[in-house]
Design a protein around this motif. Structure first.
Motif, PDB file in Angstrom:
ATOM      1  N   UNK A   1       0.860  -1.182   0.000  1.00 46.70           N
ATOM      2  CA  UNK A   1       0.000   0.000   0.000  1.00 46.70           C
ATOM      3  C   UNK A   1       0.900   1.236   0.000  1.00 46.70           C
ATOM      4  N   UNK A   2       0.717   2.109  -1.016  1.00 46.52           N
ATOM      5  CA  UNK A   2       1.564   3.288  -1.165  1.00 46.52           C
ATOM      6  C   UNK A   2       0.815   4.558  -0.787  1.00 46.52           C
ATOM      7  N   UNK A   3       1.570   5.467  -0.151  1.00 47.84           N
ATOM      8  CA  UNK A   3       1.039   6.794   0.152  1.00 47.84           C
ATOM      9  C   UNK A   3       2.153   7.817   0.019  1.00 47.84           C
ATOM     10  N   UNK A   4       1.961   8.780  -0.847  1.00 47.51           N
ATOM     11  CA  UNK A   4       2.906   9.876  -1.058  1.00 47.51           C
ATOM     12  C   UNK A   4       4.333   9.361  -1.289  1.00 47.51           C
ATOM     13  N   UNK A   5       4.453   8.366  -2.178  1.00 48.24           N
ATOM     14  CA  UNK A   5       5.766   7.885  -2.589  1.00 48.24           C
ATOM     15  C   UNK A   5       6.374   6.810  -1.732  1.00 48.24           C
ATOM     16  N   UNK A   6       5.696   6.405  -0.650  1.00 45.48           N
ATOM     17  CA  UNK A   6       6.242   5.383   0.240  1.00 45.48           C
ATOM     18  C   UNK A   6       5.292   4.191   0.343  1.00 45.48           C
ATOM     19  N   UNK A   7       5.863   3.013   0.584  1.00 40.24           N
ATOM     20  CA  UNK A   7       5.046   1.849   0.912  1.00 40.24           C
ATOM     21  C   UNK A   7       4.826   1.866   2.415  1.00 40.24           C
ATOM     22  N   UNK A   8       3.581   2.071   2.820  1.00 39.56           N
ATOM     23  CA  UNK A   8       3.277   2.200   4.250  1.00 39.56           C
ATOM     24  C   UNK A   8       2.852   0.878   4.869  1.00 39.56           C
ATOM     25  N   UNK A   9       2.464  -0.092   4.028  1.00 34.97           N
ATOM     26  CA  UNK A   9       2.155  -1.430   4.545  1.00 34.97           C
ATOM     27  C   UNK A   9       2.428  -2.453   3.455  1.00 34.97           C
ATOM     28  N   UNK A  10       3.009  -3.579   3.852  1.00 29.35           N
ATOM     29  CA  UNK A  10       3.390  -4.623   2.903  1.00 29.35           C
ATOM     30  C   UNK A  10       3.212  -5.971   3.578  1.00 29.35           C
ATOM     31  N   UNK A  11       2.452  -6.854   2.920  1.00 27.35           N
ATOM     32  CA  UNK A  11       2.227  -8.169   3.493  1.00 27.35           C
ATOM     33  C   UNK A  11       1.572  -9.102   2.504  1.00 27.35           C
ATOM     34  N   UNK A  12       1.219 -10.280   2.964  1.00 31.41           N
ATOM     35  CA  UNK A  12       0.504 -11.210   2.104  1.00 31.41           C
ATOM     36  C   UNK A  12      -0.906 -10.689   1.852  1.00 31.41           C
ATOM     37  N   UNK A  13      -1.546 -11.274   0.870  1.00 33.17           N
ATOM     38  CA  UNK A  13      -2.922 -10.855   0.552  1.00 33.17           C
ATOM     39  C   UNK A  13      -3.834 -11.008   1.769  1.00 33.17           C
ATOM     40  N   UNK A  14      -3.750 -12.139   2.454  1.00 31.58           N
ATOM     41  CA  UNK A  14      -4.621 -12.357   3.607  1.00 31.58           C
ATOM     42  C   UNK A  14      -4.312 -11.393   4.738  1.00 31.58           C
ATOM     43  N   UNK A  15      -3.029 -11.102   4.962  1.00 29.07           N
ATOM     44  CA  UNK A  15      -2.669 -10.157   6.015  1.00 29.07           C
ATOM     45  C   UNK A  15      -3.251  -8.773   5.745  1.00 29.07           C
TER      46      UNK A  15
ATOM     47  N   UNK B   1      -5.785  -7.869   3.646  1.00 31.30           N
ATOM     48  CA  UNK B   1      -7.238  -7.766   3.507  1.00 31.30           C
ATOM     49  C   UNK B   1      -7.995  -8.224   4.756  1.00 31.30           C
ATOM     50  N   UNK B   2      -7.401  -9.084   5.549  1.00 33.60           N
ATOM     51  CA  UNK B   2      -8.112  -9.591   6.718  1.00 33.60           C
ATOM     52  C   UNK B   2      -7.633  -8.971   8.026  1.00 33.60           C
ATOM     53  N   UNK B   3      -6.354  -8.527   8.056  1.00 34.30           N
ATOM     54  CA  UNK B   3      -5.818  -7.958   9.295  1.00 34.30           C
ATOM     55  C   UNK B   3      -4.996  -6.705   9.002  1.00 34.30           C
ATOM     56  N   UNK B   4      -5.554  -5.714   8.325  1.00 34.27           N
ATOM     57  CA  UNK B   4      -4.786  -4.502   8.002  1.00 34.27           C
ATOM     58  C   UNK B   4      -4.392  -3.756   9.273  1.00 34.27           C
ATOM     59  N   UNK B   5      -3.164  -3.220   9.274  1.00 31.32           N
ATOM     60  CA  UNK B   5      -2.644  -2.564  10.464  1.00 31.32           C
ATOM     61  C   UNK B   5      -2.502  -1.058  10.307  1.00 31.32           C
ATOM     62  N   UNK B   6      -2.245  -0.573   9.099  1.00 37.90           N
ATOM     63  CA  UNK B   6      -2.054   0.866   8.904  1.00 37.90           C
ATOM     64  C   UNK B   6      -3.413   1.545   8.708  1.00 37.90           C
ATOM     65  N   UNK B   7      -3.629   2.700   9.318  1.00 37.23           N
ATOM     66  CA  UNK B   7      -4.934   3.380   9.160  1.00 37.23           C
ATOM     67  C   UNK B   7      -5.253   3.758   7.722  1.00 37.23           C
TER      68      UNK B   7
ATOM     69  N   UNK C   1       2.361  -7.856  14.806  1.00 31.50           N
ATOM     70  CA  UNK C   1       2.027  -9.190  15.321  1.00 31.50           C
ATOM     71  C   UNK C   1       1.289 -10.025  14.286  1.00 31.50           C
ATOM     72  N   UNK C   2       0.661  -9.354  13.297  1.00 30.74           N
ATOM     73  CA  UNK C   2      -0.039 -10.082  12.232  1.00 30.74           C
ATOM     74  C   UNK C   2       0.916 -10.617  11.182  1.00 30.74           C
ATOM     75  N   UNK C   3       2.149 -10.093  11.156  1.00 34.13           N
ATOM     76  CA  UNK C   3       3.151 -10.624  10.236  1.00 34.13           C
ATOM     77  C   UNK C   3       3.576  -9.688   9.139  1.00 34.13           C
ATOM     78  N   UNK C   4       2.777  -8.661   8.813  1.00 29.66           N
ATOM     79  CA  UNK C   4       3.148  -7.756   7.740  1.00 29.66           C
ATOM     80  C   UNK C   4       3.993  -6.596   8.259  1.00 29.66           C
ATOM     81  N   UNK C   5       4.538  -5.820   7.313  1.00 25.22           N
ATOM     82  CA  UNK C   5       5.281  -4.614   7.647  1.00 25.22           C
ATOM     83  C   UNK C   5       4.345  -3.418   7.591  1.00 25.22           C
ATOM     84  N   UNK C   6       4.419  -2.545   8.575  1.00 34.18           N
ATOM     85  CA  UNK C   6       3.575  -1.348   8.584  1.00 34.18           C
ATOM     86  C   UNK C   6       4.370  -0.180   9.151  1.00 34.18           C
TER      87      UNK C   6
END
Length: 331
Positions: A226-240, A242-248, A312-317
């Motif tokens: 997920x990109x915002x203003x030139x940066x990737x603010x969250x990166x993870x598997x599809x399930x992470x 769509x099912x457990x998003x961490x960044x607002x 804790x969900x496993x993705x980067x945020x």
């Protein structure tokens, strides 16, 4: 052996805006410190609002834009160091499918001429180039009668199938799809997405799939950034994602999807509505770029840029408050 096909590390892309009436010359950072890996045979989806830098990444990987920092490695080779024949071979390994096939195809050339032009660049040339054209058309769901047609004689879906066939002409390992189905009708879009899935399974292709449509990414992607203003603010598997998003910001994008976003059978994400417009790239906010629009913003967000960390969900945020307590939806 590692299955990583593409490695992007701390990529920076800055454009120079010339001075004009009422404005000064300025540097415009379009991509800021983007890092990710893409494994062979998988799909990385990139989502974000217009102007977030999604297409700039794809165009930089193809060599259309020049990076101002960071590195890009394909099969372990530094793309920035490639010259001459090595650079030509790299460009065949990676191909691009654009959003509007009518603009990306030469209106004066027949489909056969378009494909033959690409086939001539292949390292291992086929014994029968025209026969190869017919095989490619069949592979993308078109009969050989389409070889004699020009783009104006094709529908939007047929033109995009020709664009896919052209990308396949040089036996690529990675295809960059820049909003490749957004201009198509819904039913045609589904057919083209299924075609891309089948080609990936048959040929072992990797995709960098850029789309503003999260439903499309949920179907296509193995991993999502997920990109915002030139940066990737969250990166993870599809399930992470769509099912457990961490960044607002990710939660806000998912809130815009018409269907309810279910985290599990008992918990749903609270609806998040963004206000205002994304800030200017020429004068980004201090601290977290998202804080002027973020419902969770506090003082630390205004002063300190958050580092991407494993949740804790496993993705980067990249958020100081990436794991607030979820709200249980009322029945």
């Amino acid at each position: 052996m590692s299955s990583v096909l593409l490695e992007v590390d701390d990529l920076e892309v800055t454009f120079r805006r010339s001075a004009g009436p009422g404005r000064k010359a300025a540097s415009v950072p379009a991509v800021r410190g983007v890092s990710f890996q893409l494994e062979a045979g998988t799909t990385l989806g990139i989502a974000g609002e217009s102007g977030s830098g999604k297409s700039t990444i794809a165009r930089t990987l193809m060599g259309i834009n020049k990076p101002s920092g960071g590195s890009m490695r394909l099969n372990g080779s530094d793309v920035g160091a490639l010259r001459g024949r090595e650079l030509a071979e790299y460009r065949q390994t990676m191909q691009m499918i654009f959003q509007d096939p009518y603009d990306s195809l030469d209106p004066r050339m027949k489909v056969s001429e378009t494909l033959l032009e690409a086939i001539k660049l292949r390292k291992n040339k086929p014994a029968s180039p025209l026969g190869e054209v017919y095989q490619l058309l069949e592979r993308v769901g078109l009969s050989k009668s389409f070889a004699s047609r020009r783009p104006r004689e094709l529908s939007g879906g047929q033109r995009q199938r020709v664009s896919i066939a052209r990308a396949l002409c040089v036996d690529p390992r990675l295809i960059l799809c820049d909003e490749a189905v957004s201009a198509l009708d819904v039913s045609v879009r589904a057919q083209v997405l299924n075609l891309l899935k089948d080609l990936q399974e048959d040929l072992g292709l990797a995709y960098l799939f850029i789309s503003h449509d999260l439903s499309t990414l949920r179907f296509m992607a193995d991993y999502v950034g997920i990109m915002y203003l030139g940066k990737i603010v969250e990166l993870g598997t599809r399930d992470e994602i769509f099912e457990r998003p961490q960044h607002p910001y990710t939660r806000a994008l998912l809130s815009a999807v018409p269907e309810p976003v279910v985290v599990d059978r008992t918990v749903r994400l609270p609806r998040v509505r963004l206000t205002g417009e994304p800030p200017s790239s020429t004068n980004p906010p201090t601290g977290c770029s998202f804080h002027p629009r973020c419902p969770l913003a506090q003082e630390v967000c205004r002063t300190t840029a958050p580092a991407r960390r494993v949740t804790s969900s496993g993705q980067l945020a990249a958020c100081h408050f990436a794991e607030p307590e979820l709200v249980v939806a009322e029945a």
